[in-house]
Design a protein around this motif. Structure first.
Motif, PDB file in Angstrom:
ATOM      1  N   VAL A 166       0.823  -1.204   0.000  1.00 40.59           N
ATOM      2  CA  VAL A 166       0.000   0.000   0.000  1.00 40.59           C
ATOM      3  C   VAL A 166       0.861   1.260   0.000  1.00 40.59           C
ATOM      4  O   VAL A 166       0.708   2.127  -0.865  1.00 40.59           O
ATOM      5  CB  VAL A 166      -0.966   0.016   1.208  1.00 40.59           C
ATOM      6  CG1 VAL A 166      -1.687   1.356   1.295  1.00 40.59           C
ATOM      7  CG2 VAL A 166      -1.985  -1.104   1.079  1.00 40.59           C
ATOM      8  N   ILE A 167       1.772   1.381   0.970  1.00 39.49           N
ATOM      9  CA  ILE A 167       2.535   2.620   1.145  1.00 39.49           C
ATOM     10  C   ILE A 167       3.301   2.997  -0.117  1.00 39.49           C
ATOM     11  O   ILE A 167       3.233   4.139  -0.589  1.00 39.49           O
ATOM     12  CB  ILE A 167       3.490   2.497   2.344  1.00 39.49           C
ATOM     13  CG1 ILE A 167       2.705   2.541   3.657  1.00 39.49           C
ATOM     14  CG2 ILE A 167       4.505   3.633   2.340  1.00 39.49           C
ATOM     15  CD1 ILE A 167       3.565   2.423   4.890  1.00 39.49           C
ATOM     16  N   ASP A 168       4.041   2.049  -0.690  1.00 37.51           N
ATOM     17  CA  ASP A 168       4.829   2.351  -1.891  1.00 37.51           C
ATOM     18  C   ASP A 168       3.945   2.855  -3.025  1.00 37.51           C
ATOM     19  O   ASP A 168       4.263   3.844  -3.703  1.00 37.51           O
ATOM     20  CB  ASP A 168       5.579   1.101  -2.361  1.00 37.51           C
ATOM     21  CG  ASP A 168       6.704   0.714  -1.424  1.00 37.51           C
ATOM     22  OD1 ASP A 168       7.130   1.581  -0.643  1.00 37.51           O
ATOM     23  OD2 ASP A 168       7.157  -0.434  -1.480  1.00 37.51           O
ATOM     24  N   ASN A 169       2.835   2.162  -3.251  1.00 37.52           N
ATOM     25  CA  ASN A 169       1.986   2.494  -4.391  1.00 37.52           C
ATOM     26  C   ASN A 169       1.187   3.768  -4.179  1.00 37.52           C
ATOM     27  O   ASN A 169       0.984   4.544  -5.120  1.00 37.52           O
ATOM     28  CB  ASN A 169       1.051   1.322  -4.685  1.00 37.52           C
ATOM     29  CG  ASN A 169       1.811   0.111  -5.193  1.00 37.52           C
ATOM     30  OD1 ASN A 169       2.608   0.211  -6.114  1.00 37.52           O
ATOM     31  ND2 ASN A 169       1.576  -1.035  -4.591  1.00 37.52           N
ATOM     32  N   VAL A 170       0.733   4.007  -2.945  1.00 36.58           N
ATOM     33  CA  VAL A 170       0.062   5.268  -2.659  1.00 36.58           C
ATOM     34  C   VAL A 170       1.033   6.427  -2.832  1.00 36.58           C
ATOM     35  O   VAL A 170       0.666   7.495  -3.328  1.00 36.58           O
ATOM     36  CB  VAL A 170      -0.528   5.254  -1.235  1.00 36.58           C
ATOM     37  CG1 VAL A 170      -0.972   6.646  -0.805  1.00 36.58           C
ATOM     38  CG2 VAL A 170      -1.719   4.297  -1.175  1.00 36.58           C
ATOM     39  N   ASP A 171       2.291   6.220  -2.454  1.00 35.44           N
ATOM     40  CA  ASP A 171       3.312   7.249  -2.652  1.00 35.44           C
ATOM     41  C   ASP A 171       3.472   7.574  -4.136  1.00 35.44           C
ATOM     42  O   ASP A 171       3.562   8.736  -4.530  1.00 35.44           O
ATOM     43  CB  ASP A 171       4.643   6.768  -2.063  1.00 35.44           C
ATOM     44  CG  ASP A 171       5.731   7.829  -2.148  1.00 35.44           C
ATOM     45  OD1 ASP A 171       5.461   8.985  -1.782  1.00 35.44           O
ATOM     46  OD2 ASP A 171       6.843   7.501  -2.599  1.00 35.44           O
ATOM     47  N   THR A 172       3.487   6.537  -4.973  1.00 38.00           N
ATOM     48  CA  THR A 172       3.600   6.753  -6.417  1.00 38.00           C
ATOM     49  C   THR A 172       2.416   7.537  -6.953  1.00 38.00           C
ATOM     50  O   THR A 172       2.573   8.495  -7.727  1.00 38.00           O
ATOM     51  CB  THR A 172       3.690   5.400  -7.147  1.00 38.00           C
ATOM     52  OG1 THR A 172       4.857   4.705  -6.703  1.00 38.00           O
ATOM     53  CG2 THR A 172       3.765   5.595  -8.649  1.00 38.00           C
ATOM     54  N   LEU A 173       1.206   7.167  -6.523  1.00 34.51           N
ATOM     55  CA  LEU A 173       0.006   7.863  -6.992  1.00 34.51           C
ATOM     56  C   LEU A 173      -0.024   9.306  -6.514  1.00 34.51           C
ATOM     57  O   LEU A 173      -0.471  10.207  -7.227  1.00 34.51           O
ATOM     58  CB  LEU A 173      -1.241   7.116  -6.511  1.00 34.51           C
ATOM     59  CG  LEU A 173      -1.480   5.729  -7.116  1.00 34.51           C
ATOM     60  CD1 LEU A 173      -2.660   5.054  -6.428  1.00 34.51           C
ATOM     61  CD2 LEU A 173      -1.720   5.813  -8.609  1.00 34.51           C
ATOM     62  N   ASN A 174       0.448   9.556  -5.297  1.00 38.38           N
ATOM     63  CA  ASN A 174       0.453  10.917  -4.771  1.00 38.38           C
ATOM     64  C   ASN A 174       1.384  11.840  -5.544  1.00 38.38           C
ATOM     65  O   ASN A 174       1.174  13.054  -5.597  1.00 38.38           O
ATOM     66  CB  ASN A 174       0.857  10.898  -3.291  1.00 38.38           C
ATOM     67  CG  ASN A 174      -0.354  10.851  -2.370  1.00 38.38           C
ATOM     68  OD1 ASN A 174      -1.463  11.163  -2.773  1.00 38.38           O
ATOM     69  ND2 ASN A 174      -0.140  10.436  -1.138  1.00 38.38           N
ATOM     70  N   LYS A 175       2.430  11.275  -6.093  1.00 38.59           N
ATOM     71  CA  LYS A 175       3.411  12.092  -6.815  1.00 38.59           C
ATOM     72  C   LYS A 175       2.935  12.474  -8.217  1.00 38.59           C
ATOM     73  O   LYS A 175       3.543  13.308  -8.869  1.00 38.59           O
ATOM     74  CB  LYS A 175       4.739  11.347  -6.900  1.00 38.59           C
ATOM     75  CG  LYS A 175       5.447  11.221  -5.556  1.00 38.59           C
ATOM     76  CD  LYS A 175       6.719  10.406  -5.669  1.00 38.59           C
ATOM     77  CE  LYS A 175       7.415  10.305  -4.323  1.00 38.59           C
ATOM     78  NZ  LYS A 175       8.630   9.449  -4.386  1.00 38.59           N
ATOM     79  N   ILE A 176       1.855  11.851  -8.679  1.00 35.60           N
ATOM     80  CA  ILE A 176       1.310  12.162  -9.998  1.00 35.60           C
ATOM     81  C   ILE A 176       0.261  13.272  -9.848  1.00 35.60           C
ATOM     82  O   ILE A 176      -0.635  13.180  -9.024  1.00 35.60           O
ATOM     83  CB  ILE A 176       0.667  10.908 -10.632  1.00 35.60           C
ATOM     84  CG1 ILE A 176       1.733   9.828 -10.832  1.00 35.60           C
ATOM     85  CG2 ILE A 176       0.004  11.250 -11.965  1.00 35.60           C
ATOM     86  CD1 ILE A 176       1.176   8.500 -11.288  1.00 35.60           C
TER      87      ILE A 176
END
Length: 489
Positions: free
Chosen positions: A78-88
């Motif tokens: 969750v954390i890694d992927n939410v971080d990726t989505l937040n950066k977009i």
């Protein structure tokens, strides 16, 4: 559509901070958290009511009081992927798609988002826990405490068959357009294709395709614990019991990814179920072989399968909630002239977690070094051998206690060897912290009696002394004798 995905990330993160609920036998208190989660044969004193009430008869102090606050975070995919989505920059990107002015960066962002959502799928989980407690040991036989197990379990359910950028333009059955992020082109689509593969359709509709599943549970126990010891030729046996009033509140909801965090928070009470109080029963057993520093422990928690009847439900739930029995065994051994203690615990069965279908079963080991009553240091390791979603690796633990015997501060921490990343910061997949304030009274570690006193009184046959007083005096007398022997040599 343009603000649906960005709001989904905010919703997920906000809900994890506003909901604190669930139940499992987690590491609680200052000693266990620093020693690999062990406690069934090593946590004596005020926290015995949680780990093993039989250990009250082997308490190291006449009285002990503690206030504990533990926090735990556990993440899987969750954390890694939410971080990726937040950066977009979703909002700007979706605005550009709506107006037909996309750039190469916009198209790259959308492709990245689709790949990330596909990676998340349904194989993910996130849990946030709090374990506050107040405990009191009034003698070597009686203790009382208030323990709260508060968790939130969150899972992103992403339907990977609905990731295409097909939009409803509001022009009837033919008013659908497909955006190709590879070349930035637009083509006409239709209702059937929209319903079968559109990300917008999966997010906006209430058909259970793409959503955030949030389950919470708050369980508060108030165990009143008692122990009785029996001396036999081969050692000392102790039996303990904890009768505990229990209170339970749960909630479960599917949060639409397009719903704002403020809307989700205001709806939270709508999904809450309150249960009528009930009584739980824990039984503990401990055995110390004669002339040894070894303790064997076994605890059965909730052996009466306490059942909670519904008191009030906003979701129409009428079925009672039952907590099944749980068993854990452990062994501890005093070493280095009783200046240190080794402990090992193992769950004898798997237990359910708040995440649907996810089970846990822990083994742990730890070492505590306590050369005096004002200082202790702990290290340990723990591993979940049953989890399928959570890939923590080995969980390393440590703790330190210091201060006057009657006013100590204790800090403990746990961190897994595997980690993720959020906003440039590395975060272990499993992280836990505990702060405790502890006050102890009466005999403790390494309390020596005057030389020769052990020969001046027959503690074993003095009926005026309690079992625990005999044990403390014999233990201290032996230490003093050992030191005297060393001096003579």
């Amino acid at each position: 559509m343009k603000n649906k995905i960005s709001l989904s990330v905010v919703t997920a993160l906000c809900l994890t901070t506003l909901s604190l609920n669930a139940y499992e036998m987690k590491p609680v208190g200052f000693k266990a958290m620093g020693m690999g989660g062990t406690g069934v044969a090593s946590t004596r004193g005020s926290l015995s009511g949680y780990y093993n009430p039989a250990l009250l008869r082997f308490s190291d102090y006449t009285a002990e009081f503690s206030a504990n606050l533990g926090l735990r975070l556990r993440d899987s995919n969750v954390i890694d992927n939410v971080d990726t989505l937040n950066k977009i920059d979703f909002e700007t990107t979706m605005d550009n798609i709506a107006t037909g002015t996309t750039t190469a960066t916009d198209r790259a962002n959308i492709i990245n988002a689709q790949n990330t959502l596909n990676k998340i799928g349904t194989n993910n989980a996130f849990m946030l826990s709090a374990t506050p407690s107040l405990t009191a040991q009034m003698s070597d036989a009686l203790a009382i405490g208030v323990y709260a197990n508060l968790d939130v379990g969150l899972r992103l359910n992403i339907d990977t068959n609905h990731l295409d950028l097909i939009f409803d333009t509001g022009s009837g059955a033919t008013g659908y357009q497909y955006f190709n992020p590879n070349d930035g082109s637009y083509t006409d689509s239709d209702l059937a294709t929209y319903q079968s593969s559109s990300l917008e359709y999966a997010i906006n509709s209430n058909n259970g395709l793409t959503y955030i599943q949030v389950d919470t549970m708050a369980l508060v126990e108030t165990p009143i614990s008692y122990a009785e010891a029996f001396e036999k030729a081969n050692g000392t046996y102790s039996l303990g019991i904890s009768l505990k009033p229990m209170n339970l509140v749960t909630s479960s909801q599917k949060v639409n990814l397009g719903k704002s965090s403020s809307q989700a928070d205001s709806d939270e009470a709508t999904y809450e179920t309150t249960y009528k109080p009930t009584i739980g029963l824990d039984l503990g057993f401990a055995y110390v072989p004669r002339d040894s520093g070894v303790t064997f422990g076994l605890v059965g928690k909730n052996i009466n399968s306490p059942k909670f009847k519904v008191d009030k439900s906003n979701t129409g739930i009428t079925e009672a909630y039952k907590i099944d029995p749980f068993f854990r065994a452990g062994v501890s051994m005093s070493v280095l002239d009783d200046n240190a203690e080794f402990a090992f615990d193992v769950d004898l069965q798997k237990s359910d977690t708040l995440i649907l279908g996810e089970e846990t079963q822990n083994i742990g080991a730890g070492l505590e070094f306590h050369p005096s009553s004002w200082f202790s240091f702990r290290v340990g390791a723990m591993q979940d051998i049953a989890s399928e979603k959570f890939d923590d690796g080995t969980i390393l633990t440590t703790g330190i206690g210091f201060g006057l015997k009657w006013a100590q501060i204790d800090l403990s921490a746990m961190a897994s060897t595997k980690s993720g990343e959020y906003d440039g910061q590395t975060i272990p997949r499993y992280t836990a912290l505990n702060l405790s304030l502890v006050s102890r009274w009466g005999d403790g570690y390494n309390k020596k009696i005057p030389e020769g006193q052990e020969e001046a009184h027959d503690y074993e046959n003095d009926d005026s002394l309690t079992f625990e007083e005999k044990r403390r005096l014999q233990k201290d007398a032996q230490r003093a004798q050992d030191e005297l022997d060393k001096e003579v040599k």
